[in-house]
Write a protein that holds these residues in place. Sequence first.
Motif, PDB file in Angstrom:
ATOM      1  N   GLN A 145      -7.108   2.147   1.154  1.00 42.44           N
ATOM      2  CA  GLN A 145      -6.586   2.900   0.007  1.00 42.44           C
ATOM      3  C   GLN A 145      -6.832   2.113  -1.273  1.00 42.44           C
ATOM      4  OE1 GLN A 145      -5.049   5.912  -0.305  1.00 42.44           O
ATOM      5  NE2 GLN A 145      -4.820   5.611  -2.493  1.00 42.44           N
ATOM      6  N   LYS A 146      -7.375   2.800  -2.316  1.00 45.90           N
ATOM      7  CA  LYS A 146      -7.588   2.170  -3.592  1.00 45.90           C
ATOM      8  C   LYS A 146      -6.255   1.895  -4.248  1.00 45.90           C
ATOM      9  CE  LYS A 146     -10.217   2.613  -7.893  1.00 45.90           C
ATOM     10  NZ  LYS A 146     -11.134   3.450  -8.686  1.00 45.90           N
ATOM     11  N   LEU A 147      -6.100   0.671  -4.734  1.00 44.84           N
ATOM     12  CA  LEU A 147      -4.805   0.258  -5.248  1.00 44.84           C
ATOM     13  C   LEU A 147      -4.712   0.323  -6.755  1.00 44.84           C
ATOM     14  CD1 LEU A 147      -4.202  -2.789  -2.897  1.00 44.84           C
ATOM     15  CD2 LEU A 147      -3.444  -0.442  -2.614  1.00 44.84           C
ATOM     16  N   VAL A 148      -5.795   0.423  -7.490  1.00 50.10           N
ATOM     17  CA  VAL A 148      -5.740   0.446  -8.951  1.00 50.10           C
ATOM     18  C   VAL A 148      -6.176   1.825  -9.435  1.00 50.10           C
ATOM     19  CG1 VAL A 148      -6.606  -0.568 -11.057  1.00 50.10           C
ATOM     20  CG2 VAL A 148      -6.215  -1.997  -9.059  1.00 50.10           C
TER      21      VAL A 148
ATOM     22  N   CYS B 127       0.848  -1.199   0.000  1.00 46.27           N
ATOM     23  CA  CYS B 127       0.000   0.000   0.000  1.00 46.27           C
ATOM     24  C   CYS B 127       0.876   1.238   0.000  1.00 46.27           C
ATOM     25  CB  CYS B 127      -0.927   0.002   1.216  1.00 46.27           C
ATOM     26  SG  CYS B 127      -1.922   1.509   1.352  1.00 46.27           S
ATOM     27  N   PRO B 128       0.695   2.162  -0.939  1.00 55.84           N
ATOM     28  CA  PRO B 128       1.512   3.385  -0.966  1.00 55.84           C
ATOM     29  C   PRO B 128       1.212   4.317   0.183  1.00 55.84           C
ATOM     30  CG  PRO B 128      -0.220   3.516  -2.620  1.00 55.84           C
ATOM     31  CD  PRO B 128      -0.285   2.128  -2.057  1.00 55.84           C
ATOM     32  N   ASN B 129       0.065   4.086   0.899  1.00 53.05           N
ATOM     33  CA  ASN B 129      -0.321   4.968   1.996  1.00 53.05           C
ATOM     34  C   ASN B 129       0.243   4.518   3.329  1.00 53.05           C
ATOM     35  OD1 ASN B 129      -1.755   7.174   3.211  1.00 53.05           O
ATOM     36  ND2 ASN B 129      -3.238   5.690   3.973  1.00 53.05           N
ATOM     37  N   CYS B 130       0.083   3.216   3.641  1.00 52.07           N
ATOM     38  CA  CYS B 130       0.512   2.730   4.961  1.00 52.07           C
ATOM     39  C   CYS B 130       1.583   1.668   4.888  1.00 52.07           C
ATOM     40  CB  CYS B 130      -0.674   2.193   5.751  1.00 52.07           C
ATOM     41  SG  CYS B 130      -1.405   0.710   5.009  1.00 52.07           S
ATOM     42  N   GLY B 131       1.877   1.158   3.681  1.00 48.85           N
ATOM     43  CA  GLY B 131       2.940   0.193   3.535  1.00 48.85           C
ATOM     44  C   GLY B 131       2.533  -1.237   3.794  1.00 48.85           C
ATOM     45  N   THR B 132       1.241  -1.525   3.972  1.00 47.53           N
ATOM     46  CA  THR B 132       0.775  -2.891   4.240  1.00 47.53           C
ATOM     47  C   THR B 132       0.835  -3.723   2.970  1.00 47.53           C
ATOM     48  OG1 THR B 132      -0.689  -2.081   5.973  1.00 47.53           O
ATOM     49  CG2 THR B 132      -1.150  -4.288   5.096  1.00 47.53           C
ATOM     50  N   LYS B 133       1.251  -4.999   3.115  1.00 47.22           N
ATOM     51  CA  LYS B 133       1.279  -5.893   1.970  1.00 47.22           C
ATOM     52  C   LYS B 133      -0.149  -6.147   1.496  1.00 47.22           C
ATOM     53  CE  LYS B 133       3.304 -10.197   0.324  1.00 47.22           C
ATOM     54  NZ  LYS B 133       4.110 -11.389   0.664  1.00 47.22           N
ATOM     55  N   THR B 134      -0.384  -6.026   0.180  1.00 51.39           N
ATOM     56  CA  THR B 134      -1.756  -6.049  -0.344  1.00 51.39           C
ATOM     57  C   THR B 134      -2.125  -7.323  -1.084  1.00 51.39           C
ATOM     58  OG1 THR B 134      -1.017  -4.961  -2.358  1.00 51.39           O
ATOM     59  CG2 THR B 134      -1.751  -3.542  -0.559  1.00 51.39           C
ATOM     60  N   GLY B 135      -1.184  -8.033  -1.607  1.00 52.88           N
ATOM     61  CA  GLY B 135      -1.512  -9.225  -2.394  1.00 52.88           C
ATOM     62  C   GLY B 135      -2.237  -8.848  -3.683  1.00 52.88           C
ATOM     63  N   ASP B 136      -3.357  -9.526  -3.993  1.00 51.12           N
ATOM     64  CA  ASP B 136      -4.107  -9.256  -5.216  1.00 51.12           C
ATOM     65  C   ASP B 136      -5.324  -8.353  -4.976  1.00 51.12           C
ATOM     66  OD1 ASP B 136      -2.401 -10.830  -6.668  1.00 51.12           O
ATOM     67  OD2 ASP B 136      -3.547 -12.662  -6.275  1.00 51.12           O
ATOM     68  N   ALA B 137      -5.480  -7.786  -3.758  1.00 52.25           N
ATOM     69  CA  ALA B 137      -6.670  -6.971  -3.430  1.00 52.25           C
ATOM     70  C   ALA B 137      -6.670  -5.671  -4.229  1.00 52.25           C
ATOM     71  CB  ALA B 137      -6.708  -6.690  -1.932  1.00 52.25           C
ATOM     72  N   ASN B 138      -7.904  -5.165  -4.472  1.00 49.41           N
ATOM     73  CA  ASN B 138      -8.044  -3.871  -5.150  1.00 49.41           C
ATOM     74  C   ASN B 138      -7.980  -2.716  -4.170  1.00 49.41           C
ATOM     75  OD1 ASN B 138      -8.350  -5.055  -7.711  1.00 49.41           O
ATOM     76  ND2 ASN B 138     -10.540  -5.397  -7.374  1.00 49.41           N
ATOM     77  N   PHE B 139      -8.244  -3.006  -2.867  1.00 45.91           N
ATOM     78  CA  PHE B 139      -8.197  -1.978  -1.834  1.00 45.91           C
ATOM     79  C   PHE B 139      -7.311  -2.490  -0.696  1.00 45.91           C
ATOM     80  CE2 PHE B 139     -12.125  -1.311  -4.106  1.00 45.91           C
ATOM     81  CZ  PHE B 139     -12.156   0.080  -4.285  1.00 45.91           C
ATOM     82  N   CYS B 140      -6.626  -1.572  -0.033  1.00 44.28           N
ATOM     83  CA  CYS B 140      -5.760  -1.938   1.084  1.00 44.28           C
ATOM     84  C   CYS B 140      -6.591  -2.501   2.211  1.00 44.28           C
ATOM     85  CB  CYS B 140      -4.971  -0.729   1.571  1.00 44.28           C
ATOM     86  SG  CYS B 140      -3.966  -1.060   3.035  1.00 44.28           S
ATOM     87  N   PRO B 141      -6.302  -3.688   2.716  1.00 46.56           N
ATOM     88  CA  PRO B 141      -7.080  -4.276   3.799  1.00 46.56           C
ATOM     89  C   PRO B 141      -6.892  -3.530   5.127  1.00 46.56           C
ATOM     90  CG  PRO B 141      -5.158  -5.624   3.293  1.00 46.56           C
ATOM     91  CD  PRO B 141      -5.219  -4.571   2.256  1.00 46.56           C
TER      92      PRO B 141
END
Length: 320
Positions: free
Chosen positions: A317-320, A299-313
């Motif tokens: 944060q929207k990832l696409v 995640c560019p906002n909090c740095g959490t690993k996102t995997g294949d999600a479209n939003f940060c869990p």
Amino acid sequence: MGLFSRQLANVVEWQEFRDDMIFYKWSNDEIKKGSRLIIRPGQDAVFLYNGRIEGIFKDEGEYDIESDIIPFLSTLKGFKFGFNSGLRAEVLFINTKEFQVKWGTQNAINIPTPQLPGGMPIRAFGTFTFKVSDYVKLIDKIAGVKQSYFVEEVRLRIVAVVDQLLMKWISKEGKDMFNLQANSFDISNGIRTDLDMQMFDSGISITAFNIMSFTYPEEIQKMINKNASHSMVGDINRYQQIEFTNGMASGKIQGGGMASDMAGAMMGINLANQMMQNMNAAMNKTGPASASGAKPNFCPNCGTKTGDANFCPNCGQKLV
């Protein structure tokens, strides 16, 4: 010490040769029967007659004037009379050992540098070693007019010119003024050669010249030390972390006080920010979302690993 004794009317007179003497001239009205020559280790005894060298005793020991010295000096004029009338001669005791002497610059030497119009003032300290190498030159130049010659006289003669020679060889070698110690061997060899030439006519040889240390002004030395520590770390942020850790370990940064708590908090914030910057830098290496629809791994906002999600869990944060 070297000794020459003269027995006359049951009285024995001793002339002492000090360890800090290069030579000592034993002069007497006449040498008669019963005299003895005593040579200590590291000494030579040179017999002079009418200012000329007539014989040299190099082996340590005790010599009797009649059984040892007269046969050796049989060419001297006084001996043809059976030595009854006495011999007017001189004995020069010469110290044959090497002398090691300390030296230091008399004044600060200003090394030219573009940053300082007046030059960089430095001092230097070390040792030099010398010994008597030529009896004839020593007698001709020095012993002919002096009763004794001391190590201190040679030291003063060397120190009087060492400042100019240091400047000459530092400039000639084109050495970096901040790396003089690393180049001290080449500078020392050049100075030794010049000093040896200057002492050549005196019968003295300079066998070694060493520079033990160069010293800079206190302010310059602090700058050198600081720059060296920074270059060793290589990263200013890492340098701050090391300084903070050293402060905690030494007790200079402790809890319990407002100032120290604030310092700790600020350092903690700086460390956290640095960690976030490092994480973002790692994420950016994977590249942002591209026109092909690729998604980042973090995640560019909090740095959490996102995997294949479209939003940060974590933060949404929207990832696409």
